[in-house]
Design an enzyme around this catalytic site. Structure first.
Site, mmCIF file in Angstrom:
data_model
loop_
_atom_site.group_PDB
_atom_site.id
_atom_site.type_symbol
_atom_site.label_atom_id
_atom_site.label_comp_id
_atom_site.label_asym_id
_atom_site.label_seq_id
_atom_site.Cartn_x
_atom_site.Cartn_y
_atom_site.Cartn_z
ATOM 1 N N SER A 131 -30.437 -13.206 30.616
ATOM 2 C CA SER A 131 -29.993 -14.090 31.686
ATOM 3 C C SER A 131 -28.566 -14.562 31.469
ATOM 4 C CB SER A 131 -30.897 -15.322 31.776
ATOM 5 O OG SER A 131 -30.380 -16.201 32.760
ATOM 6 N N ASN A 189 -36.684 -17.245 35.952
ATOM 7 C CA ASN A 189 -36.173 -17.058 37.305
ATOM 8 C C ASN A 189 -36.938 -17.893 38.324
ATOM 9 O OD1 ASN A 189 -34.542 -15.182 36.035
ATOM 10 N ND2 ASN A 189 -34.616 -13.755 37.733
ATOM 11 N N GLU A 192 -35.520 -21.131 38.091
ATOM 12 C CA GLU A 192 -34.186 -21.022 38.716
ATOM 13 C C GLU A 192 -34.286 -21.189 40.242
ATOM 14 O OE1 GLU A 192 -31.857 -17.502 37.410
ATOM 15 O OE2 GLU A 192 -31.689 -16.984 39.517
HETATM 16 C C1 6PG Z 1 -30.157 -14.518 35.516
HETATM 17 C C2 6PG Z 1 -30.483 -14.424 36.961
HETATM 18 C C3 6PG Z 1 -30.394 -13.012 37.393
HETATM 19 C C4 6PG Z 1 -30.294 -12.859 38.892
HETATM 20 C C5 6PG Z 1 -31.628 -12.715 39.553
HETATM 21 C C6 6PG Z 1 -31.971 -13.635 40.658
HETATM 22 O O1 6PG Z 1 -30.985 -15.073 34.819
HETATM 23 O O2 6PG Z 1 -29.093 -14.064 35.114
HETATM 24 O O3 6PG Z 1 -31.754 -14.908 37.221
HETATM 25 O O4 6PG Z 1 -31.433 -12.320 36.798
HETATM 26 O O5 6PG Z 1 -29.471 -13.741 39.468
HETATM 27 O O6 6PG Z 1 -31.586 -11.398 39.961
HETATM 28 O O7 6PG Z 1 -31.639 -13.048 41.847
HETATM 29 P P1 6PG Z 1 -32.300 -13.331 43.257
HETATM 30 O O8 6PG Z 1 -31.941 -14.713 43.645
HETATM 31 O O9 6PG Z 1 -31.585 -12.302 44.110
HETATM 32 O O10 6PG Z 1 -33.749 -13.061 43.195
#
Ligand code: 6PG
Length: 482
Positions: A131, A189, A192
């Protein structure tokens, strides 16, 4: 024949792969072999970064020959079928004891499947969540590797050399076997998604109720970033809100189409949590909020529906801003609490020995959800490794208690004003559900027993019961009933 020079290789040289290769090459003691399906990208990278001392290879055979044993290669290709193709090719040219690392965002069940298949060849397969986006890959990501303890022996020092550093500690740990690393990255994620949606809801309230401009809100976020909310996502939100569109002169956020995309990791988190029976309601609402935003036809059709709302007038703007900040903080605690619940359930289901405190530690720097309060999570699990819910740890329980009046004002105010706050509201409902003395689940059990003889348990007696609903209303034990 020349001696193999490289101690690590990277396959797949799109932005993340190139940056990770450059990161590896920049660390003392690493020599990096690189390979890409089309040689053009390899050539460009060599040309643009002669200082990296890459060893360029144009076939898988050359790539394998360039690597010292045990050969270690990190695959950085888009998750999916491409990953399987690269794994197949590498297993043809690698030998038992070598290590293949998938650094993409693979679904953890794919990683479990791949690890099992590759293991049969004697080659180690490690699914590693990485990440930090493009910059993290280049300067230091947070890395979540799974796979065998044997592979970790070789891989550990290499990954430690490129990971972000938080308070002197590299942000990488051996998460657990087979798919554990990708599972934890998936939950990362999911959190996130929740964090981003919570920030977006806070912004919406500050703008629509507080009457603040994007530039003013940017300043508020920058200010919040100096306190308990300090985090990468709050920091970049201030930057995004500050941005002015060059062509129209408007705040950029006002000219961006309001339909959020998603690559799927948030949905995977929710799907897995449903399978594991873990209520990750805040994360789910964040995923659904993106889905709702991306339904233009439905939104257009619904635009004229009545609001039935009340005006929300703010007399004390500073107090309102503080209410929103507290609601955001409390909801964020819920998102993390739910995310860690999912980690615990996954670890139990798949027999992974995941150290929760270690996960919080490796999320302190490099990754997208890096935040000051992750130290508090580590402390909470250190104080009580058996902690059943993060939100009940004294520090977090106190933080939420302090935020409650604000949180309730914000959620109820938004409901009255007709402003959607799905993640704020569902997080508060989750909190109220969790702390409830009695839940109406008792009634649901009664309904299930009524129409399907699904039985229920009682508060005052052991056993399983079924009521003869249309008969004489006497309850009998299930064992007798069937
Ligand atoms: C990270 C992010 C990375 C990416 C994801 C999320 O940890 O670096 O999570 O993996 O930004 O792909 O993307 P989406 O919002 O398009 O699902």
């Amino acid at each position: 024949m020349t001696q193999p020079q490289a101690n690590i290789g990277v396959v797949g040289l799109a932005v993340m792969g190139s940056n990770l290769a450059r990161n590896l090459a920049s660390r003392e003691g690493n020599t990096v072999a690189i390979f890409n399906r089309s040689y053009e990208k390899t050539a460009t990278l060599i040309e643009q970064h002669p200082e990296a001392g890459f060893i360029a290879t144009s076939t898988y055979e050359e790539f394998a020959a360039a690597l010292q044993k045990p050969r270690t290669a990190i695959i950085m290709v888009q998750a999916g079928r491409g990953t399987d193709a690269v794994i197949d090719a590498l297993t043809q040219v690698f030998e038992p004891g070598d290590i293949i690392v998938d650094g993409g965002n693979a679904l953890f069940t794919d990683t479990i499947r791949r690890e099992k298949a590759v293991r049969e060849t004697g080659i180690n397969f490690v699914g590693a969540g990485i990440s930090g986006g493009e910059e993290g890959a280049l300067k230091g990501p947070s890395i979540m590797p799974g796979g065998s303890a044997e592979a970790w022996q070789t891989l550990g020092p290499i990954l430690r050399s490129i990971a972000a550093v938080a308070e002197g500690e590299p942000c990488v740990t051996h998460v657990g076997t087979d798919g554990a690393g990708h599972f934890v990255k998936m939950i990362h994620n999911g959190i996130e998604y929740a964090d981003m949606q919570l920030i977006a809801e806070a912004y919406d309230l500050l703008r629509r109720v507080g009457g603040l401009t994007p530039a003013e809100i940017a300043e508020i976020f920058a200010e919040w970033n100096t306190g308990e909310l300090e985090s990468y996502l709050i920091e970049i939100t201030a930057e995004v809100l500050k941005q002015v569109d060059a062509t129209t002169g408007k705040p950029l956020v006002d000219v961006i189409l309001d339909q959020a995309g998603a690559k799927g990791t948030g949905a995977w988190t929710v799907q897995s949590a449903l399978d594991l029976g873990v209520p990750v309601s805040g994360i789910a609402e964040a995923v659904f909020a993106r889905s709702l935003s991306s339904k233009p036809a439905q939104r257009a059709a619904a635009r004229t529906l009545p609001a039935g709302s009340q005006e929300w007038t703010v007399d004390d703007r500073a107090a309102f801003v503080e209410d929103v900040r507290r609601a955001l903080y409390a909801s964020k605690i819920i998102a993390y609490s739910q995310g860690f619940d999912a980690i615990v359930a996954g670890a139990e289901q798949y027999d992974w020995d995941i150290k929760k405190g270690e996960i919080a530690k490796i999320w302190r720097a490099g990754c997208i959800i890096r935040a000051q309060f992750l130290n508090r999570i580590t402390e909470a699990y250190a104080a009580d490794p058996e902690l059943v819910a993060l939100v009940t740890a004294p520090y977090f329980a106190d933080a939420v208690a302090g935020a409650l009046p604000s949180w309730r004002r914000v959620v109820s105010g938004a409901a009255l004003a007709g402003i959607p706050t799905p993640t704020f509201a569902s997080s508060l409902s989750y909190y109220d559900g969790l702390r409830a003395d009695r839940l109406p689940a008792a009634l649901v059990q009664g309904q299930r027993d009524f129409f399907g003889a699904h039985t229920y348990r009682r508060i005052d007696r052991e056993g399983t019961f079924h009521t003869l609903w249309s008969g004489d209303r006497t309850e009998i034990s299930a064992a007798d009933a069937h």
